[in-house]
Enzyme design. Structure first.
Site, short mmCIF file in Angstrom:
data_model
loop_
_atom_site.label_atom_id
_atom_site.label_comp_id
_atom_site.label_asym_id
_atom_site.label_seq_id
_atom_site.Cartn_x
_atom_site.Cartn_y
_atom_site.Cartn_z
N ASP A 1 39.65 36.80 42.96
CA ASP A 1 38.33 37.40 42.87
C ASP A 1 38.36 38.81 43.48
O ASP A 1 39.19 39.63 43.08
CB ASP A 1 37.32 36.47 43.55
CG ASP A 1 35.88 36.90 43.37
OD1 ASP A 1 35.35 36.72 42.26
OD2 ASP A 1 35.28 37.41 44.34
N ARG A 2 37.50 39.13 44.45
CA ARG A 2 37.51 40.48 45.03
C ARG A 2 38.87 40.80 45.64
O ARG A 2 39.34 41.94 45.59
CB ARG A 2 36.44 40.62 46.12
CG ARG A 2 35.05 40.19 45.73
CD ARG A 2 34.55 40.78 44.44
NE ARG A 2 34.29 42.21 44.55
CZ ARG A 2 33.88 42.97 43.51
NH1 ARG A 2 33.75 42.45 42.32
NH2 ARG A 2 33.64 44.25 43.68
N ARG B 1 41.07 42.26 43.15
CA ARG B 1 40.80 43.67 42.86
C ARG B 1 41.41 44.57 43.94
O ARG B 1 41.94 45.64 43.64
CB ARG B 1 39.29 43.88 42.71
CG ARG B 1 38.74 42.98 41.62
CD ARG B 1 37.30 43.18 41.24
NE ARG B 1 36.91 42.05 40.38
CZ ARG B 1 37.29 41.87 39.12
NH1 ARG B 1 38.05 42.79 38.53
NH2 ARG B 1 36.92 40.82 38.42
N TRP C 1 27.03 41.13 39.55
CA TRP C 1 27.70 42.42 39.39
C TRP C 1 26.68 43.55 39.20
O TRP C 1 26.98 44.71 39.47
CB TRP C 1 28.64 42.38 38.19
CG TRP C 1 30.01 41.84 38.48
CD1 TRP C 1 30.32 40.75 39.21
CD2 TRP C 1 31.25 42.41 38.05
NE1 TRP C 1 31.69 40.58 39.25
CE2 TRP C 1 32.27 41.58 38.55
CE3 TRP C 1 31.59 43.52 37.28
CZ2 TRP C 1 33.63 41.83 38.31
CZ3 TRP C 1 32.93 43.77 37.03
CH2 TRP C 1 33.93 42.93 37.55
N TYR D 1 30.53 45.73 46.15
CA TYR D 1 30.19 45.76 44.74
C TYR D 1 29.70 47.14 44.29
O TYR D 1 30.00 47.58 43.17
CB TYR D 1 29.13 44.70 44.43
CG TYR D 1 29.72 43.31 44.27
CD1 TYR D 1 30.06 42.82 43.01
CD2 TYR D 1 29.96 42.49 45.37
CE1 TYR D 1 30.61 41.55 42.85
CE2 TYR D 1 30.52 41.24 45.23
CZ TYR D 1 30.84 40.77 43.96
OH TYR D 1 31.39 39.52 43.81
N HIS E 1 36.24 28.72 38.84
CA HIS E 1 36.62 30.04 39.33
C HIS E 1 37.61 30.01 40.49
O HIS E 1 38.30 30.99 40.72
CB HIS E 1 35.34 30.76 39.77
CG HIS E 1 35.55 32.12 40.34
ND1 HIS E 1 36.18 33.14 39.65
CD2 HIS E 1 35.20 32.63 41.56
CE1 HIS E 1 36.20 34.23 40.42
NE2 HIS E 1 35.63 33.95 41.57
#
Length: 296
Positions: free
Chosen positions: A112-113, A116, A158, A219, A278
């Site tokens: 997830d984050r 990134r 988001w 975000y 997820h």
């Protein structure tokens, strides 16, 4: 700050705070062998790995951190253009942690984050990343560029969390536990997958208004400065071998050809779905371990 330890969840691990780049990063360390860095996502913290990290520690020196802004790590001001929560800044924290532990090169897993952050880390410090695993994400720029009604409906946060301060912070602050639990319940597809002790820690961390603000800054950065950095690096590719994994019952695999999105960003990509939602580290840990173990 008191360093909280969770030996019942991560047996054999030790905890410390590592000061890097002006930020304090909560760090759990366990095992022996080649270094392996685990990066969590939102709204979790490093305990999301508790079902897999002890097994990984049989083969690797496992380092599991709380990202800047999350868990018990520092929560600095966002700065102009939310730059202090750019994935570049968050990746620099993780490079600093690994170097402080004596690891110049390591394997990297991000969910997830954290995925990134791992993507940016692999671009900014290619010499540091031996192999890269990204869990249940497509590239940020790709997901925003291909936004449609279905994506906006499934991943509404988001677009909610990026709204100007203090709108999302105030609204979530009215009932943070409800927002947290609704968010997790919407993404977990295997009932009972989240250990109640871990959920209690997620609640504790999310009760902190500073973390909720940091989440929004994360975000906001993703929808702004991170896209600028991605555009500047549009012609660059991740050099490390990359394994993309995603939940077969989740959103990312339903809306994107995940492997192909990463082949646009990296030179050596493979991947497959796992039968879960997820968070495979919590929903399907044995299958995740088989996939990661074979690759690493």
């Amino acid at each position: 700050m008191v360093v909280r330890a969770f030996p019942e969840l991560l047996p054999g691990f030790t905890w410390q705070d590592t000061d890097v780049n002006g930020a304090r990063i909560r760090t759990a360390i366990g095992g022996n062998g080649p270094p392996l860095l685990l990066l969590h996502g939102h709204p979790q913290m490093h305990l999301t790995w508790h079902k897999v990290a002890p097994v990984m520690a049989e083969r690797f020196t496992v380092v599991a951190t709380d990202l800047r802004g999350y868990g018990d790590s520092a929560k600095p001001d966002g700065g102009p253009e939310h730059i202090n929560y750019s994935k570049r800044a968050m990746a620099a924290d993780q490079i600093g942690v690994m170097r402080a532990l004596g690891f110049e090169r390591f394997r990297l897993v991000g969910h997830d984050r954290g995925g990134r952050v791992a993507h940016r880390l692999a671009l900014d410090a290619p010499q540091a990343v031996e192999k890269l695993v990204l869990i249940d994400i497509a590239p940020t720029a790709t997901m925003y560029a291909r936004t449609d009604m279905e994506f906006a409906r499934r991943y509404f946060w988001w677009f909610f969390l990026i709204q100007p301060y203090p709108l999302p912070e105030r609204l979530i602050g009215a009932d943070p536990e409800f927002f947290l639990e609704t968010h997790i319940a919407g993404q977990i597809k295997i009932s009972g997958a989240v250990d109640p002790r871990v959920m209690a820690e997620y609640r504790r961390c999310y009760a902190d208004a500073r973390m909720r603000h940091a989440v929004c800054e994360d975000y906001r950065a993703a929808a702004g400065i991170d896209l600028v950095h991605d555009a500047e690096d549009a012609d660059r590719r991740v050099e490390a071998p990359l394994l993309a994994l995603w939940g077969a019952r989740g959103t990312v695999g339903a809306l994107y050809d995940v492997v192909e999105t990463w082949r646009e960003k990296a030179t050596d990509v493979r991947g497959h779905a796992i039968d879960c939602g997820h968070s495979p580290q919590e929903e399907a840990p044995e299958e995740l371990l088989r996939s990661i173990g074979a690759f690493l």
